[in-house]
Design an enzyme around this catalytic site. Structure first.
Site, PDB file in Angstrom:
ATOM      1  N   ASP A   8      40.584 -10.540 -12.514  1.00 53.48           N
ATOM      2  CA  ASP A   8      40.104 -11.748 -11.983  1.00 53.48           C
ATOM      3  C   ASP A   8      39.224 -12.657 -12.797  1.00 53.48           C
ATOM      4  OD1 ASP A   8      37.797 -10.699 -11.711  1.00 53.48           O
ATOM      5  OD2 ASP A   8      37.445 -10.888  -9.504  1.00 53.48           O
ATOM      6  N   CYS A  65      38.123  -6.354 -13.016  1.00 56.89           N
ATOM      7  CA  CYS A  65      37.320  -7.393 -12.294  1.00 56.89           C
ATOM      8  C   CYS A  65      35.866  -7.433 -12.572  1.00 56.89           C
ATOM      9  CB  CYS A  65      37.404  -7.516 -10.629  1.00 56.89           C
ATOM     10  SG  CYS A  65      36.966  -5.859  -9.750  1.00 56.89           S
ATOM     11  N   THR A  67      33.332  -5.732 -11.186  1.00 56.37           N
ATOM     12  CA  THR A  67      33.039  -4.353 -11.060  1.00 56.37           C
ATOM     13  C   THR A  67      34.031  -3.343 -11.165  1.00 56.37           C
ATOM     14  OG1 THR A  67      33.482  -4.250  -8.501  1.00 56.37           O
ATOM     15  CG2 THR A  67      31.528  -4.903  -9.244  1.00 56.37           C
ATOM     16  N   HIS A  98      44.073  15.738 -13.854  1.00 55.98           N
ATOM     17  CA  HIS A  98      43.986  15.955 -12.918  1.00 55.98           C
ATOM     18  C   HIS A  98      44.671  15.095 -11.409  1.00 55.98           C
ATOM     19  CE1 HIS A  98      40.537  19.170 -13.517  1.00 55.98           C
ATOM     20  NE2 HIS A  98      41.707  19.174 -14.225  1.00 55.98           N
ATOM     21  N   HIS A 133      47.574  21.061  -9.635  1.00 58.48           N
ATOM     22  CA  HIS A 133      47.497  19.434  -9.484  1.00 58.48           C
ATOM     23  C   HIS A 133      48.594  18.609  -8.947  1.00 58.48           C
ATOM     24  CE1 HIS A 133      43.457  20.018 -11.290  1.00 58.48           C
ATOM     25  NE2 HIS A 133      44.087  20.473 -12.485  1.00 58.48           N
TER      26      HIS A 133
HETATM   27  C1  RB5 Z   1      34.208 -11.641  -7.789  1.00 61.39           C
HETATM   28  O1  RB5 Z   1      33.138 -12.270  -7.639  1.00 61.39           O
HETATM   29  C2  RB5 Z   1      34.007 -10.052  -7.619  1.00 61.39           C
HETATM   30  O2  RB5 Z   1      33.805  -9.899  -6.149  1.00 61.39           O
HETATM   31  C3  RB5 Z   1      35.083  -9.442  -8.125  1.00 61.39           C
HETATM   32  O3  RB5 Z   1      35.279  -9.508  -9.621  1.00 61.39           O
HETATM   33  C4  RB5 Z   1      34.938  -7.836  -8.067  1.00 61.39           C
HETATM   34  O4  RB5 Z   1      34.034  -7.363  -8.656  1.00 61.39           O
HETATM   35  C5  RB5 Z   1      35.263  -7.480  -6.513  1.00 61.39           C
HETATM   36  O5  RB5 Z   1      35.420  -6.219  -6.249  1.00 61.39           O
END
Ligand code: RB5
Length: 149
Positions: A8, A65, A67, A98, A133
């Site tokens: 994203d 993304c 995170t 695994h 596994h």
């Molecule tokens: C976008 O702002 C952020 O929420 C997205 O990149 C992601 O980290 C969501 O889990």
């Protein structure tokens, strides 16, 4: 080997760097977007790259993304996909050995480009161990198929 990649807006730079890394390694990939830093909804891009894996159009997926969390949740809703958020080379290795993960997720705000490349290299070169596994991964599939376990 063929890989699907997606991100994203929160990981656009990381995805572009990953594409360059894959090119240097001679690994074929399909880029499912997004294609700029303009704000987008991450489930759409995670779905596209994860679906390519589920359909067998790609062997593995790399989805990023901010995170790594949101894209992993979305990718894991696609039947046949086992997506793991990784923050270390060890996790990237273990989720192949695994869990037979077929999608690696990561966050641009969490990992450096160098760590991302190392995790990807380990993920793409590590085999599933099978054995005991298999039974556990099969149970994950049972859950996915609505079976009580
Ligand atoms: C976008 O702002 C952020 O929420 C997205 O990149 C992601 O980290 C969501 O889990």
């Amino acid at each position: 080997m063929k890989v699907s990649v997606a991100c994203d807006h929160g990981a656009f730079e990381l995805k572009e760097a990953i594409k360059k890394h894959l090119e240097e390694k001679g690994i074929e990939y399909t880029d499912f977007g997004c294609y700029s830093k303009e704000s987008v909804d991450y489930p759409r891009f995670a779905y596209a790259a994860a679906s390519a894996v589920a359909k067998g159009e790609a062997d593995y997926g790399i989805i990023c993304c901010t995170t790594g969390l949101g894209v992993s949740m979305a990718a894991n809703k696609v039947k046949g996909v086992r997506a793991a958020v990784c923050t270390s080379v060890h996790l990237a290795e273990m989720t192949r050995r695994h869990n037979n993960a077929n999608v690696i997720c990561m966050g641009q705000a969490v990992v450096s480009e160098e760590l991302a490349f190392e995790m990807i290299d380990k993920f793409l070169s590590t085999e599933f161990e099978g054995g005991r596994h298999c039974r556990r991964v099969d149970l994950i599939t049972d859950i996915e198929n609505g079976k009580e376990i």
